[in-house]
Design a protein around this motif. Structure first.
Motif, PDB file in Angstrom:
ATOM      1  N   GLU A   1       2.316   0.627  -4.546  1.00 34.13           N
ATOM      2  CA  GLU A   1       1.329   1.040  -5.204  1.00 34.13           C
ATOM      3  C   GLU A   1       1.109   2.563  -5.779  1.00 34.13           C
ATOM      4  N   PRO A   2       1.442   3.260  -4.790  1.00 38.51           N
ATOM      5  CA  PRO A   2       1.284   4.941  -5.106  1.00 38.51           C
ATOM      6  C   PRO A   2       2.687   5.225  -6.106  1.00 38.51           C
TER       7      PRO A   2
ATOM      8  N   LYS B   1       0.836  -1.241   0.074  1.00 37.24           N
ATOM      9  CA  LYS B   1      -0.175  -0.016  -0.147  1.00 37.24           C
ATOM     10  C   LYS B   1       0.854   1.435  -0.023  1.00 37.24           C
ATOM     11  N   SER B   2       1.870   1.404   0.724  1.00 32.41           N
ATOM     12  CA  SER B   2       2.685   2.444   0.948  1.00 32.41           C
ATOM     13  C   SER B   2       3.891   2.499   0.039  1.00 32.41           C
TER      14      SER B   2
ATOM     15  N   GLU C   1       7.117   5.818  -5.515  1.00 33.73           N
ATOM     16  CA  GLU C   1       7.788   5.364  -4.514  1.00 33.73           C
ATOM     17  C   GLU C   1       8.622   4.513  -5.126  1.00 33.73           C
TER      18      GLU C   1
END
Lengths: 333, 162
Positions: free
Chosen positions: A260-261, A256-257, A264
């Protein structure tokens, strides 16, 4: 009450971006008693709060209550780096390896020697923008350019099979189909169009211009992020120890951190997952100052060989140059 | 004009209609698919129980690669204040929201239903295990009663506000 009215205008300055000045006042507001916490004015005109341009850290007044002067400086520097980054295209023109030598002319002797050695095997490099997506962006261009040049139809058929498998993986993990399907179809469109002899076929120049187009380029990067995340989650047991060692978070939280963003950065774990999921071998050549105490300087590389093709015969055709914190594309002799 | 973001928003809407998560509703304006209204009902068995909170979501052509701007519409909070819902969700007096997934942790995997569900679930669980904001976490454990009282005020206001 006095604190309230005083805090208002002072906090506003943080939003206006006077970081240096404000860092001092922030430390003052830190001294406010805890119950004053929610009485502090947030600028009603502050449209940036919640606007959330992805990948940017906006200046939130409340962040300052928990931060200190050094954080403000770091944020300012990060903003400067981002500003610098958007001046160069996502994928740049091919440059001879001598361009790298020129860059390190005044650098360490180890680096200079390594660049000389690189020249024995590689002729050129192509830089990508350092925006946290450089690995995916480099991989995208290197892979599609390889297909365009070799017209390797069996490779296209093979990867298409893997892409379908990745779709099923996301489905079985409970992802909502419409949140990823556009990203998959944009990738498949690019893959289709680098094959020649069709109405939709494109040239290397067009591939380059698409790779510089924000819509296409970011959609393909995001496609790779979906694929990477799906692979890590699917094989959570395998990846868990690496992830715990790297970030001390759960697999779920890591995806998630850190996967996926957009923006990153990519680590060893991501590369293993992407290479395995798509079945594409990737060579990463390391240009850093490491050296052996005895013996001549050598350029290290690591081949990521997909788990499925463990016959050992796979020679990677995607070669990336890694300098601490950044990936570019390398071209072989 | 049908752009990728508009097409995607149509699918977001379809999903929200066909399979609405409990306690959540949302729809685009009749003449503008880029602007949505939504309502979150305060989760049962929490201090937020019984509250109805209106939000607006403004999308750009960069959606879903960029998040929408989400804000609470109902004037829930005392002017000149902000409300720390939990260590990762803060709502300002003008209704704007500070939430990681709507800023630097955004990803296109979130659709409108997921955004609204995230906000709703943070109301349920006001103290997620987020070491990043130890300060906020401490505030909750120390001021639980005060927090609950303020939430009840907000809930009551949500009945009368328009």
């Amino acid at each position: 009450m006095a604190n309230q009215t005083e805090a208002g205008p002072r906090k506003r300055k943080a939003v206006d971006g006077e970081l240096g000045v404000d860092a001092v006042t922030i430390m003052e507001t830190n001294q406010l008693p805890a119950e004053e916490e929610d009485a502090i004015d947030s600028n009603p005109n502050n449209n940036s709060v919640g606007a959330g341009a992805s990948g940017t850290h906006e200046v939130f007044p409340e962040e300052y209550e928990w931060s200190c002067f050094r954080d403000a400086e770091i944020m300012q520097q990060q903003a400067a780096i981002r500003e610098e980054a958007i001046k160069v295209p996502y994928v740049r023109d091919k440059e001879p390896l001598s361009a790298l030598a020129a860059e390190f002319e005044l650098g360490s002797s180890i680096l200079k020697e390594k660049i000389r050695l690189l020249g024995e095997q590689y002729t050129a490099l192509r830089r990508t923008r350092g925006d946290g997506n450089c690995f995916y962006r480099s991989f995208m261009f290197a892979y599609l350019e390889h297909i365009l040049e070799t017209q390797d139809i069996s490779e296209v058929e093979r990867i298409n099979g893997n892409v379908e498998q990745c779709k099923l993986t996301l489905q079985s993990l409970g992802y909502t189909e419409f949140t990823y399907e556009d990203f998959f179809s944009i990738f498949k469109e690019q893959l289709e169009s680098v094959l020649q002899g069709k109405e939709t076929s494109i040239s290397t120049e067009e591939l380059l211009s698409r790779s510089r187009d924000q819509f296409v380029s970011d959609y393909v990067v995001m496609f790779f992020r979906f694929v990477t995340s799906g692979e890590i989650r699917k094989r959570a047991e395998f990846f868990e120890p690496f992830i715990t060692g790297l970030t001390n978070t759960s697999v779920e939280q890591f995806c998630k951190s850190s996967v996926e963003p957009m923006g990153e950065e990519c680590d060893h774990v991501h590369i293993i997952a992407l290479s395995d999921a798509l079945g594409v071998a990737i060579r990463v050549v390391y240009l850093d100052r490491s050296s052996c105490d005895n013996g001549p300087v050598a350029v290290n590389h690591h081949d990521f060989i997909p788990a499925a093709s463990a016959d050992g015969s796979t020679e990677p055709f995607v070669t990336l140059l890694y300098r601490p914190g950044h990936y570019d594309i390398l071209y072989r002799r | 004009m049908s752009t990728p973001s508009r097409k995607r928003l149509m699918r977001d809407f379809k999903r929200l209609q066909q399979d609405p998560p409990a306690g959540i509703s949302g729809a685009p304006h009749d003449n503008n698919i880029m602007l949505w209204n939504a309502v979150i009902f305060g989760p049962d068995d929490t201090p937020w129980d019984g509250g109805t909170f209106k939000l607006s979501l403004q999308f750009s052509e960069d959606y879903p690669n960029k998040p929408p701007t989400v804000r609470f519409v109902s004037r829930m909070f005392h002017p000149n204040s902000k409300f720390v819902v939990c260590s990762i969700l803060i709502v300002y007096a003008d209704g704007s929201i500070c939430l990681d997934i709507l800023q630097n942790q955004w990803s296109p995997i979130y659709d409108v239903a997921a955004i609204l569900t995230s906000i709703q679930s943070l109301l349920c669980d006001p103290n997620p295990n987020s070491p990043a904001n130890a300060e906020a976490a401490r505030m909750f454990s120390e001021n639980k009663r005060d927090y609950n009282r303020r939430v009840r005020d907000i809930v009551e206001q949500s009945w009368t506000a328009d």
